[in-house]
Design an enzyme around this catalytic site. Sequence first.
Site, PDB file in Angstrom:
ATOM      1  N   HIS A  60     -41.602  46.320 -15.263  1.00 47.40           N
ATOM      2  CA  HIS A  60     -42.628  45.256 -15.293  1.00 47.40           C
ATOM      3  C   HIS A  60     -42.670  44.573 -13.935  1.00 47.40           C
ATOM      4  O   HIS A  60     -41.989  43.581 -13.695  1.00 47.40           O
ATOM      5  CB  HIS A  60     -42.294  44.248 -16.398  1.00 47.40           C
ATOM      6  N   HIS A  93     -45.811  43.639 -11.026  1.00 46.31           N
ATOM      7  CA  HIS A  93     -47.209  43.712 -10.575  1.00 46.31           C
ATOM      8  C   HIS A  93     -47.223  44.095  -9.100  1.00 46.31           C
ATOM      9  O   HIS A  93     -46.687  43.356  -8.261  1.00 46.31           O
ATOM     10  CB  HIS A  93     -47.894  42.360 -10.769  1.00 46.31           C
ATOM     11  N   HIS A 124     -49.302  43.144 -21.967  1.00 45.40           N
ATOM     12  CA  HIS A 124     -48.665  41.834 -21.915  1.00 45.40           C
ATOM     13  C   HIS A 124     -48.979  41.116 -23.234  1.00 45.40           C
ATOM     14  O   HIS A 124     -50.120  41.130 -23.704  1.00 45.40           O
ATOM     15  CB  HIS A 124     -49.249  40.984 -20.789  1.00 45.40           C
ATOM     16  N   GLU A 174     -46.184  35.717 -24.176  1.00 48.02           N
ATOM     17  CA  GLU A 174     -45.720  34.911 -23.047  1.00 48.02           C
ATOM     18  C   GLU A 174     -46.300  33.512 -23.201  1.00 48.02           C
ATOM     19  O   GLU A 174     -45.600  32.574 -23.576  1.00 48.02           O
ATOM     20  CB  GLU A 174     -46.130  35.544 -21.725  1.00 48.02           C
ATOM     21  N   ASP A 180     -41.356  40.883 -12.390  1.00 50.43           N
ATOM     22  CA  ASP A 180     -42.717  40.395 -12.621  1.00 50.43           C
ATOM     23  C   ASP A 180     -43.499  40.341 -11.305  1.00 50.43           C
ATOM     24  O   ASP A 180     -44.322  41.216 -11.035  1.00 50.43           O
ATOM     25  CB  ASP A 180     -42.701  39.032 -13.312  1.00 50.43           C
TER      26      ASP A 180
END
Length: 332
Positions: free
Chosen positions: A14, A16, A188, A191, A268
């Site tokens: 995970h 980006h 996702h 969260e 992340d």
Amino acid sequence: MTPVQRHTPKIELHVHLEGTVRPALLAALAHGNRLPAPAGPPEVFDDLYAFIATWNAMTTVLRTPRDYRRALLAYAAEAARDGAVHLEPIVDADERLGLAGFADVLAALVDAAAEARERHGVSIGLTPQVCRGHDVDFAQDAARVAARFAGRGVVGFGLSGAEGRYPTTPYTRAVNLARDGGLPFVPHAGEAAGPAAVREVLAMGAVRIRHGVRAVDEPELVAELAGRGVVLDVTPTSNLRLGVARPDRPHPLTVLTGAGVVCSVSTDDPAIFDITLADEYALADRLGVDAATAYAAGLRGMLGDATTRARLVAVGERAYPAGSPARPRLRQ
């Protein structure tokens, strides 16, 4: 638990890609595209939505396939220095790229992934995504584009965005188009929104969930995730910085793994949070998840082909020898 060594083998599921670009490269990309250099991130984010606004402002300077290629090669080199042996970077199908531009970006990233494997020994499976709030027709077309690269370096398809502000179900057809094209669904969820969001993506066929940590609000859901063996990709620092985890309570990673949920460990957006993959593994270790367990979870959740999986099993068996009481079962 033993201290986490920087070069201990690690799997990251995970991250980006746009959020990996360190300030110097970000400024260079802005200059090359004749754009002002973006401001750095604030010290404190009010919530996920404030973070998304910062993320959009900082990453908009990536405009060309070459920009994305440079970003991937730079992060592969950085992650390899921290022991990474497999990455599954996320790349947005941004509407400003257009469909043709998105296809060109994926083609450039597939080539860059092969180069990164050759240069740094890191296998890379790309996981493009669309965002909640995107035009639904664009999302469906983007799913078709992504599916053209299935088996060529793209291994999954995701859904991100301002969870809780935009609905998920309008993107069901995009998810199905990607799945029919050979790309499992890795969204996702859980969260900013709570357990219902996790259940929603499970019903849509998610094979792995990015975040999912708000499942701790519903013990029955935690038990279900553990029973089904669903892997959650947990990003410990991000959770703390965005208020998803509170410093005065046990971190969701501790709660989830204590209940038997399989949790991989990732950064992340390491450039925005000013962290490294080694930092996250060290934090996870302090939260009760040692490197062997994190590696095994990454192996459980990874979407690469059988050859890649076999290589990663072999790497893990060398790094975490049999007979160590901490080593989970690597062969599945």
